[in-house]
Design an enzyme around this catalytic site. Structure first.
Site, PDB file in Angstrom:
ATOM      1  N   GLN A   9     -11.200  -9.258 -26.571  1.00 44.36           N
ATOM      2  CA  GLN A   9     -11.377  -9.535 -25.153  1.00 44.36           C
ATOM      3  C   GLN A   9     -10.458 -10.649 -24.647  1.00 44.36           C
ATOM      4  O   GLN A   9     -10.489 -10.988 -23.467  1.00 44.36           O
ATOM      5  CB  GLN A   9     -12.836  -9.920 -24.882  1.00 44.36           C
ATOM      6  CG  GLN A   9     -13.824  -8.819 -25.202  1.00 44.36           C
ATOM      7  CD  GLN A   9     -15.268  -9.283 -25.159  1.00 44.36           C
ATOM      8  OE1 GLN A   9     -15.568 -10.464 -24.973  1.00 44.36           O
ATOM      9  NE2 GLN A   9     -16.189  -8.340 -25.341  1.00 44.36           N
ATOM     10  N   HIS A  18     -15.965 -13.006 -26.089  1.00 45.08           N
ATOM     11  CA  HIS A  18     -16.695 -13.937 -25.218  1.00 45.08           C
ATOM     12  C   HIS A  18     -15.898 -15.186 -24.865  1.00 45.08           C
ATOM     13  O   HIS A  18     -16.247 -16.298 -25.233  1.00 45.08           O
ATOM     14  CB  HIS A  18     -18.034 -14.315 -25.855  1.00 45.08           C
ATOM     15  CG  HIS A  18     -18.986 -13.173 -25.966  1.00 45.08           C
ATOM     16  ND1 HIS A  18     -20.319 -13.340 -26.274  1.00 45.08           N
ATOM     17  CD2 HIS A  18     -18.807 -11.830 -25.807  1.00 45.08           C
ATOM     18  CE1 HIS A  18     -20.913 -12.157 -26.305  1.00 45.08           C
ATOM     19  NE2 HIS A  18     -20.000 -11.226 -26.028  1.00 45.08           N
ATOM     20  N   GLU A  43     -26.909 -11.012 -15.878  1.00 43.71           N
ATOM     21  CA  GLU A  43     -27.579 -11.943 -14.975  1.00 43.71           C
ATOM     22  C   GLU A  43     -26.706 -12.382 -13.805  1.00 43.71           C
ATOM     23  O   GLU A  43     -25.483 -12.483 -13.926  1.00 43.71           O
ATOM     24  CB  GLU A  43     -27.998 -13.208 -15.736  1.00 43.71           C
ATOM     25  CG  GLU A  43     -29.006 -12.981 -16.829  1.00 43.71           C
ATOM     26  CD  GLU A  43     -29.446 -14.262 -17.517  1.00 43.71           C
ATOM     27  OE1 GLU A  43     -30.344 -14.187 -18.368  1.00 43.71           O
ATOM     28  OE2 GLU A  43     -28.889 -15.349 -17.204  1.00 43.71           O
TER      29      GLU A  43
END
Length: 381
Positions: free
Chosen positions: A89, A153, A250
């Site tokens: 990523q 991440h 979220e």
């Protein structure tokens, strides 16, 4: 992704059984908006920033930054971009223009920085040359510590506050998720620094009374997993969208010094099933999200729409891109409470990586694939 088919009203549906989720009605493009192509041929674009006169500065995750001309032509990759760790990523990620860009031509960007021990998220600023062919006066103003050997991440969204200071979202690096609950590292945090890289004097752990032992003064909030969308809301606060694990994406409104719970509390579960930690969704002293998604939509990129180009009902709505389900989500909040969600433009047909409002008051999207596109959302007839 599962199979797609076109409905009689011109929308696209996703085979629910292939997604492993329940069925929901397709989002019809009856909202009076349509997609208009601006540019294509971008390789895994990650972020975009308007630089005026119809031009956009776009990052490509492999490590290139280029200018998109008003007619959609792609400029050559800019010289002066630092080396990036384009693994998993990671790569060249977010970019914004400085609030005083018309005068100083400075841009701020973040990326996965290689180094001893692995890699980590770094943030730099540089001046875009007048000929738009290079970056000059490059300064690395922040480095996430410690560096770890991970492909996952990185977080990496930047927001500039009214005083010129910079918020940067930082992922937990996946296998270091417990670090999100401690203050001696930058994993799973939001940090706030001045343009020169110094910790902001008003940060909760940089006050004259002294931070807790070992706390890093750059930290603004903690308990995050992988925030890939950030923007200042109409209320002046910093808002984030962040990836949950399997479920539990979220939306959070960030308050200095607060703990947003990961991985102690979550509405998600381990990949393949099973509780994370105690499997709880609430605990005293930990913040609740204002909105969460299960199943995960994989949110990336977000913007509060300020303009009225789409009519008053869309003004001050929050728009979020979905990587997983490949649509644009419009979220309505009233007095800080989530009211409803509208899923838009399922015909995008690609992972939505970034969402911005252009100088013309219209929404612009970046799609994340080998032939990535810059798209304009225009009102219908």
């Amino acid at each position: 992704m599962g199979a797609l088919w076109r409905t009689g009203i011109g929308s696209w549906c996703v085979a629910a059984s292939a997604l492993g989720i329940g069925w929901w009605p397709a989002a019809a493009s009856a909202t009076g908006v349509r997609l208009e192509p601006v540019a294509q041929g971008l390789q895994n674009p990650w972020a975009m920033a308007s630089i005026g006169e119809g031009r956009w500065l776009v990052t490509e995750r492999p490590g290139r930054m280029r200018v998109v001309e008003p007619d959609g032509r792609l400029g050559e990759p800019l010289a002066g971009v630092p080396a990036v760790a384009a693994v998993g990523q990671g790569g060249l990620l977010d970019v914004i223009t400085d609030r005083d860009f018309p005068r100083n031509r400075r841009v701020h960007f973040c990326y996965a920085e290689p180094g001893a021990g692995g890699n980590s998220t770094a943030m730099a600023s540089a001046v875009l040359a007048p000929d738009r062919r290079s970056l000059q006066d490059l300064r690395v103003v922040f480095r996430q510590t410690p560096k770890v050997d991970s492909r996952l991440h990185f977080g990496c969204r930047i927001v500039q506050a009214g005083d010129g200071s910079l918020f940067l979202t930082l992922g937990d690096r996946y296998h270091r998720m417990q670090d999100a609950q401690t203050l001696d590292n930058h994993h799973g945090k939001v940090v706030r620094v001045r343009p020169d890289g110094a910790a902001h004097v008003d940060n909760p752990f940089a006050r004259p009374s002294g931070p807790p032992s070992g706390a890093l003064p750059e930290i603004y909030s903690l308990g995050h997993r992988n925030p890939q969308g950030a923007a200042l809301g109409p209320d002046g606060a910093l808002w984030l969208v962040e990836h949950g694990p399997q479920g539990g994406d979220e939306v959070n409104r960030i308050v200095a010094g607060r703990n947003y719970g990961w991985p102690v509390i979550t509405y998600g579960e381990n990949y393949g099933g099973g509780a994370i930690g105690e499997g709880i969704t609430a605990r005293a002293g930990l913040e609740q999200p204002l909105k969460h998604w299960t199943p995960s939509i994989a949110p990336s990129g977000m913007v509060w729409l300020r303009s009225d180009r789409y009519g008053p009902s869309w003004q001050n709505s929050l728009f979020v891109g979905s990587l997983k389900f490949r649509y644009l989500s419009r979220l309505v909040f009233e007095q800080g409470r989530f009211v409803r969600e509208e899923r838009l433009l399922p015909e995008i047909g690609a992972r939505v990586r970034d969402v911005r409002e252009g100088p013309d008051g219209l929404l612009y999207l970046l799609t994340d694939d080998a032939n990535g596109r810059l798209l304009r959302v225009v009102p219908g007839a």
